[in-house]
Design an enzyme around this catalytic site. Structure first.
Site, PDB file in Angstrom:
ATOM      1  N   ASP A  29       0.824  -1.214   0.000  1.00 12.60           N
ATOM      2  CA  ASP A  29       0.000   0.000   0.000  1.00 12.60           C
ATOM      3  C   ASP A  29       0.860   1.267   0.000  1.00 12.60           C
ATOM      4  O   ASP A  29       1.961   1.268   0.553  1.00 12.60           O
ATOM      5  CB  ASP A  29      -0.893  -0.024   1.246  1.00 12.60           C
ATOM      6  CG  ASP A  29      -2.094   0.884   1.101  1.00 12.60           C
ATOM      7  OD1 ASP A  29      -2.269   1.486   0.031  1.00 12.60           O
ATOM      8  OD2 ASP A  29      -2.866   0.998   2.070  1.00 12.60           O
ATOM      9  N   ASN A  53     -10.117  -3.319  -7.127  1.00 16.43           N
ATOM     10  CA  ASN A  53      -9.313  -2.290  -7.788  1.00 16.43           C
ATOM     11  C   ASN A  53      -9.869  -1.896  -9.169  1.00 16.43           C
ATOM     12  O   ASN A  53      -9.500  -0.866  -9.720  1.00 16.43           O
ATOM     13  CB  ASN A  53      -7.846  -2.719  -7.933  1.00 16.43           C
ATOM     14  CG  ASN A  53      -7.063  -2.666  -6.629  1.00 16.43           C
ATOM     15  OD1 ASN A  53      -6.122  -3.408  -6.427  1.00 16.43           O
ATOM     16  ND2 ASN A  53      -7.446  -1.752  -5.725  1.00 16.43           N
TER      17      ASN A  53
HETATM   18  C1  FPP Z   1      -1.933   0.042  -3.420  1.00 12.32           C
HETATM   19  O1  FPP Z   1      -1.419   1.356  -3.314  1.00 12.32           O
HETATM   20  C2  FPP Z   1      -1.232  -0.638  -4.496  1.00 12.32           C
HETATM   21  C3  FPP Z   1      -1.845  -1.216  -5.577  1.00 12.32           C
HETATM   22  C4  FPP Z   1      -3.298  -1.215  -5.776  1.00 12.32           C
HETATM   23  C5  FPP Z   1      -1.035  -1.844  -6.641  1.00 12.32           C
HETATM   24  C6  FPP Z   1       0.151  -2.647  -6.183  1.00 12.32           C
HETATM   25  C7  FPP Z   1       1.040  -2.839  -7.325  1.00 12.32           C
HETATM   26  C8  FPP Z   1       2.392  -2.757  -7.294  1.00 12.32           C
HETATM   27  C9  FPP Z   1       3.199  -2.593  -6.062  1.00 12.32           C
HETATM   28  C10 FPP Z   1       3.132  -2.847  -8.559  1.00 12.32           C
HETATM   29  C11 FPP Z   1       3.796  -4.167  -8.741  1.00 12.32           C
HETATM   30  C12 FPP Z   1       2.945  -5.074  -9.418  1.00 12.32           C
HETATM   31  C13 FPP Z   1       3.316  -5.936 -10.390  1.00 12.32           C
HETATM   32  C14 FPP Z   1       3.237  -7.380 -10.167  1.00 12.32           C
HETATM   33  C15 FPP Z   1       3.729  -5.503 -11.701  1.00 12.32           C
HETATM   34  P1  FPP Z   1      -2.403   2.579  -3.607  1.00 12.32           P
HETATM   35  O2  FPP Z   1      -2.373   2.843  -5.072  1.00 12.32           O
HETATM   36  O3  FPP Z   1      -3.780   2.268  -3.090  1.00 12.32           O
HETATM   37  O4  FPP Z   1      -1.733   3.720  -2.808  1.00 12.32           O
HETATM   38  P2  FPP Z   1      -2.475   4.912  -2.040  1.00 12.32           P
HETATM   39  O5  FPP Z   1      -3.338   4.287  -0.981  1.00 12.32           O
HETATM   40  O6  FPP Z   1      -1.364   5.721  -1.472  1.00 12.32           O
HETATM   41  O7  FPP Z   1      -3.282   5.651  -3.056  1.00 12.32           O
END
Ligand code: FPP
Length: 236
Positions: free
Chosen positions: A12, A60
């Site tokens: 996250d 998502n």
């Molecule tokens: C949550 O952070 C993260 C995600 C929904 C995506 C996770 C993906 C990766 C770490 C990239 C690697 C993946 C691969 C396998 C290519 P958020 O976007 O919700 O962050 P925020 O809460 O700060 O907005």
């Protein structure tokens, strides 16, 4: 020091990491993918046998299309690059690592599905040192419902039990996670490994995922080693 056999990671904070730098959210995900590689390497070298990373949840899809497209494009690039590196023997990080994709993969195009399956096949080996699960279009509730439906189809009229559910989960073959790590200071499970995490230890790191370094992982492992696990029993 007691080491978890299986760790689940909720990656996250990519969006906030990007926002703090005044750059588009997709650059946060790109930085997150780089952090992921370093953490996989650290897990392998310290002797973690199973690691599951939450890369894209069933919820998502409600994000803006631009962000979904960026995440899918990152996934495609990541898979293609892994395939290339592993086949050419260039990728030390993935040496003796078996990669599995966990989640409802039926929503993906044949092209993407073939790429995922082909990477799984390439890394399938009898002498695996670590199993790496990448959770995409993953949701814990969806996983349980799909396991129950499969059981009912195969065994009409038969009462279901815990073992029959466990063996039909996407994570079949993996022990329950001992430790779930979530970054960005959040303390939610967000539909991740709901069935499997009944007795997992939970660790929240305050850093955003792109800043979650191997050193941060070591701190989490140290905290885990101090926990007393009771599984409903009294402390021994
Ligand atoms: C949550 O952070 C993260 C995600 C929904 C995506 C996770 C993906 C990766 C770490 C990239 C690697 C993946 C691969 C396998 C290519 P958020 O976007 O919700 O962050 P925020 O809460 O700060 O907005």
């Amino acid at each position: 020091m007691s080491l978890p056999l299986h760790i689940g990671f909720i990656m996250d904070g990519n969006g906030r990491w990007a926002q703090n730098r005044g750059v588009p959210r997709k650059l946060g995900h790109e930085a997150g993918a780089k952090a992921l590689e370093k953490i996989i390497d650290r897990c392998r070298t310290v002797g973690i046998k199973y690691a599951t990373f939450y890369a894209f949840s069933t919820e998502n899809w409600s994000r803006p299309k631009e962000e979904i497209d960026a995440l899918m494009s990152l996934l495609d690039r990541y898979i293609t690059e892994l395939h290339r590196k592993i086949s050419s023997g260039e990728a030390d990080v993935y040496k003796d690592v078996r990669i599995c994709f966990v989640g409802d993969l039926s929503v993906f195009s044949d092209e993407r599905l073939n790429k995922l399956r082909s990477l799984e096949k390439l890394t399938e080996k009898p002498s695996e040192q670590m199993r790496l699960n990448i959770a995409i279009n993953y949701g814990g509730r969806n996983e349980i419902v799909s396991a129950v439906n499969r059981f009912i189809l195969e065994n009409p009229g038969v009462p279901i039990n815990e073992k029959e559910i466990t063996s039909r989960l996407y994570t079949d073959g993996c022990p329950d996670p001992d430790l779930i790590i979530r970054t960005a200071g959040e303390m939610r499970l967000s539909n991740f490994l709901l069935w499997q995490s009944a007795y997992s230890e939970y660790y929240s790191s305050s850093v955003y995922w792109p800043d979650f370094t191997p050193k941060e992982l070591d701190i989490a492992l140290d905290a885990y080693s101090q926990r007393t696990r009771k599984f409903g029993n009294v402390a021994k």
